[in-house]
Design a protein around this motif. Sequence first.
Motif, PDB file in Angstrom:
ATOM      1  N   SER A 125       0.853  -1.191   0.000  1.00  0.00           N
ATOM      2  CA  SER A 125       0.000   0.000   0.000  1.00  0.00           C
ATOM      3  C   SER A 125       0.891   1.244   0.000  1.00  0.00           C
ATOM      4  N   LYS A 127       1.109   3.461   2.270  1.00  0.00           N
ATOM      5  CA  LYS A 127       1.778   3.655   3.570  1.00  0.00           C
ATOM      6  C   LYS A 127       2.948   2.706   3.772  1.00  0.00           C
ATOM      7  N   ASP A 128       2.847   1.491   3.197  1.00  0.00           N
ATOM      8  CA  ASP A 128       3.985   0.563   3.279  1.00  0.00           C
ATOM      9  C   ASP A 128       5.217   1.210   2.645  1.00  0.00           C
ATOM     10  N   THR A 149       2.791  -6.764   2.927  1.00  0.00           N
ATOM     11  CA  THR A 149       1.940  -7.645   3.738  1.00  0.00           C
ATOM     12  C   THR A 149       1.808  -8.931   2.936  1.00  0.00           C
ATOM     13  N   ASN A 153      -1.956 -13.588   5.109  1.00  0.00           N
ATOM     14  CA  ASN A 153      -2.689 -12.537   5.827  1.00  0.00           C
ATOM     15  C   ASN A 153      -3.444 -11.587   4.903  1.00  0.00           C
ATOM     16  N   ALA A 155      -6.507 -10.278   2.643  1.00  0.00           N
ATOM     17  CA  ALA A 155      -7.953 -10.398   2.426  1.00  0.00           C
ATOM     18  C   ALA A 155      -8.204 -10.293   0.927  1.00  0.00           C
ATOM     19  N   VAL A 175      -8.766  -1.871   4.994  1.00  0.00           N
ATOM     20  CA  VAL A 175      -7.874  -1.743   3.831  1.00  0.00           C
ATOM     21  C   VAL A 175      -8.627  -1.040   2.699  1.00  0.00           C
ATOM     22  N   ASP A 176      -7.851  -0.571   1.702  1.00  0.00           N
ATOM     23  CA  ASP A 176      -8.437   0.184   0.589  1.00  0.00           C
ATOM     24  C   ASP A 176      -8.763  -0.695  -0.605  1.00  0.00           C
ATOM     25  N   SER A 177      -8.184  -1.902  -0.619  1.00  0.00           N
ATOM     26  CA  SER A 177      -8.240  -2.668  -1.854  1.00  0.00           C
ATOM     27  C   SER A 177      -8.165  -4.172  -1.595  1.00  0.00           C
TER      28      SER A 177
HETATM   29  P1  ADP Z   1      -2.793   2.773   3.076  1.00  0.00           P
HETATM   30  O1  ADP Z   1      -1.571   2.137   3.676  1.00  0.00           O
HETATM   31  O2  ADP Z   1      -2.478   3.621   1.861  1.00  0.00           O
HETATM   32  O3  ADP Z   1      -3.673   3.444   4.082  1.00  0.00           O
HETATM   33  P2  ADP Z   1      -4.388   0.336   3.173  1.00  0.00           P
HETATM   34  O4  ADP Z   1      -5.276   0.846   4.259  1.00  0.00           O
HETATM   35  O5  ADP Z   1      -5.003  -0.430   2.053  1.00  0.00           O
HETATM   36  O6  ADP Z   1      -3.635   1.535   2.457  1.00  0.00           O
HETATM   37  O7  ADP Z   1      -3.243  -0.556   3.819  1.00  0.00           O
HETATM   38  C1  ADP Z   1      -2.970  -0.642   5.172  1.00  0.00           C
HETATM   39  C2  ADP Z   1      -2.111  -1.867   5.464  1.00  0.00           C
HETATM   40  O8  ADP Z   1      -2.853  -3.045   5.142  1.00  0.00           O
HETATM   41  C3  ADP Z   1      -0.829  -1.942   4.646  1.00  0.00           C
HETATM   42  O9  ADP Z   1       0.217  -2.405   5.464  1.00  0.00           O
HETATM   43  C4  ADP Z   1      -1.133  -2.950   3.528  1.00  0.00           C
HETATM   44  O10 ADP Z   1      -0.011  -3.714   3.150  1.00  0.00           O
HETATM   45  C5  ADP Z   1      -2.173  -3.840   4.177  1.00  0.00           C
HETATM   46  N1  ADP Z   1      -3.183  -4.293   3.188  1.00  0.00           N
HETATM   47  C6  ADP Z   1      -3.673  -3.614   2.136  1.00  0.00           C
HETATM   48  N2  ADP Z   1      -4.586  -4.345   1.451  1.00  0.00           N
HETATM   49  C7  ADP Z   1      -4.667  -5.532   2.100  1.00  0.00           C
HETATM   50  C8  ADP Z   1      -5.436  -6.737   1.907  1.00  0.00           C
HETATM   51  N3  ADP Z   1      -6.292  -6.853   0.892  1.00  0.00           N
HETATM   52  N4  ADP Z   1      -5.261  -7.744   2.787  1.00  0.00           N
HETATM   53  C9  ADP Z   1      -4.396  -7.629   3.828  1.00  0.00           C
HETATM   54  N5  ADP Z   1      -3.645  -6.536   4.072  1.00  0.00           N
HETATM   55  C10 ADP Z   1      -3.767  -5.494   3.222  1.00  0.00           C
END
Ligand code: ADP
Length: 212
Positions: A125, A127-128, A149, A153, A155, A175-177
């Motif tokens: 993502s 933020k990562d 991630t 783990n 989704a 999460v966003d996606s």
């Molecule tokens: P952002 O980091 O831009 O806010 P997310 O909220 O989607 O975006 O991501 C937050 C965390 O969750 C990140 O560490 C990312 O790797 C993880 N993540 C994002 N999508 C998924 C998913 N579908 N399943 C599990 N972990 C996720």
Amino acid sequence: MSPIELNKRQEEILQIVKENGPITGEQIAERLGLTRATLRPDLAILTMAGFLDARPRVGYFYAGKKNTGALTENMLSLKVKDFMSMPIVVSENMTVYDAICHMFLEDVGTLFVIDKNMRLAGVLSRKDLLRTSIGSQDLNTIPVHIIMTRMPNIAYCEKGDPLIATAKKLIEREVDSLPVIIEQDNGLEIIGRLTKTSITRAFISLAETHEL
Ligand code: ADP
């Protein structure tokens, strides 16, 4: 389900259609001294909630029923496959620097990472990538598999899933996606991307479903 509360204008529209249907949106607007555009949201709500039926080139009919849950029915019928977008994937060994460039070039907020068999290995993502960028490491030497991630783990969803179930998953997992996948013998094949934007698009399509 709680019944929908109609506002004064919606009650008026209902009355007009009851007495004069079939009647076009234009004619209803004329009777109320309003423009068709002003009435559009009210007409959409009345048809979605099951108070009115709408037939193209004929007009609105009174459906003769109270709130039957047509909106709920429509919502439940939406499927992932109709709203998913193209997945953007990168390999496990891509550097964090290149992944950041890729994210900008592809204009997405999430990258999916695949293993050597092209199966889902991880998610990256914004933020990562940001978290890694504020450290003192050289972004050109860190492969994304170090910071992503990873499975199991992650989704995900499948193309036949009801959209409402994936919306719930997005909220619960924060999460966003979600990758849209097909289960294969050697892992998960990625065929799409379901994001909060997909859900927003579906929300708009619901409102437009019954417009004349
Ligand atoms: P952002 O980091 O831009 O806010 P997310 O909220 O989607 O975006 O991501 C937050 C965390 O969750 C990140 O560490 C990312 O790797 C993880 N993540 C994002 N999508 C998924 C998913 N579908 N399943 C599990 N972990 C996720």
